[in-house]
Design an enzyme around this catalytic site. Structure first.
Site: not given
Ligand code: PMP
Length: 305
Positions: A154
């Site tokens: 991220k």
């Molecule tokens: N894909 C992206 C691009 C994201 O920003 C997120 C949010 N964190 C997710 C998928 C989902 O990830 P998570 O379930 O860990 O929040």
């Protein structure tokens, strides 16, 4: 109720946490963030932080990629987060935003010879997508390959890609974008992973489809297997498979499990929330609020009894 931040190794009101205009990450996107949910359980008057360990492990991994020296162990990050939640004292759903960043006030594109810092703050935050079921459109913006900018982390700079896709989708009258990989396979939403139901099984793009390995994605796969006996197949997904799927839904910390009603103006199933999606939503909703004893290991209670 005041929002607090942990900033420069101190707990301060959020309004007092300020960074200088020359801070490196502001110019070059050299930071890694997380999004963690604290889910309010009104019967127990408790906030459960969901899968804290996995979120902080992902943050640590992102820091390795960006050469950010994060001087806290997962345990210390745990303690800081819990103390912060306690100080804020919210009695509603919250969102925790940790950020590990290149903090030097120094210009010049690079990752080396820069100081790093860590901050985390909390805000009350309800639903993210604000709809019961989302209308999605395939984005003209593609998800970058790992050797362009790794989507597995991220990284703040990466999210210009997501922002382009999200705003294009909204301007076209959709609720959310679905991005494809450079070679045209389904990747993910701007802030969510995507699942399809095909032949009563779950299908989702694989790690090699330029996705963030979502923690909600993993949660849904485990719950589907353990609670419903439904397996998940991780594989390449074609765009047209979305149009033909029995059900589709998005998963994310912010978006939870959001059913998809339409993709590119084509109804998914009958355009209503599908049976499997509905069952998973119910199971997930209990699990994240600490209501299912089998999954309490995933839930960290923030308030002392
Ligand atoms: N894909 C992206 C691009 C994201 O920003 C997120 C949010 N964190 C997710 C998928 C989902 O990830 P998570 O379930 O860990 O929040």
């Amino acid at each position: 109720m005041t929002s607090y931040a942990y900033f420069h190794k101190q707990f301060v009101p959020l309004s007092e946490a300020r960074i200088g205009v020359m801070t490196h990450c502001l110019h070059y996107g050299t930071a890694v963030f997380e999004g963690i949910r604290g889910n309010w359980n009104s019967e127990q008057k408790q906030i459960y932080l969901f899968r804290l360990k996995e979120h902080y492990e992902r943050l640590h991994n992102g820091c390795r990629i960006l050469k950010i020296d994060l001087p806290y162990t997962i345990d210390e990050l745990y303690q800081i987060t819990i103390e912060l939640v306690e100080r804020c004292g919210f009695q509603e759903n919250i969102y925790v935003r940790p950020l590990a960043y290149k903090s030097s006030e120094s210009l010049g594109v690079r990752l080396h010879d820069l100081d790093s810092d860590f901050l985390v703050f909390i805000i009350p935050w309800g639903p993210y997508l604000d709809v019961d079921k989302a209308k999605c459109g395939i984005s003209s913006w593609r998800r970058p390959d790992d050797n362009v900018i790794p989507p597995q982390a991220k990284i703040t700079g990466l999210y210009a890609n997501n922002a382009l896709a999200k705003t294009e989708a909204i301007e076209h009258g959709f609720d959310e974008a679905i991005m494809l990989t450079p070679d045209g396979h389904v990747s993910e939403g701007s802030g969510e992973n995507i699942f399809l139901v095909i032949d009563s099984k779950l299908v989702t793009p694989a790690s090699y489809n330029n996705i963030l390995m979502g923690i909600t994605r993993n949660t849904v796969m485990e719950l589907a297997q353990n609670e419903l006996g439904i397996e998940t197949i991780e594989r390449l997904v074609d765009r047209s498979e979305l149009y033909m799927a029995e059900e589709c839904f998005l998963t994310g910390t912010a978006a939870h499990i959001t059913p998809i009603a339409e993709v590119d103006h084509r109804k998914i199933g009958n355009g209503e929330i599908g049976e499997i999606t509905k069952k998973l939503q119910k199971i997930y909703s209990d699990v994240i609020r600490g209501k299912n004893p089998k999954y309490l290991d995933w839930c960290t209670p923030a308030y002392k009894k």
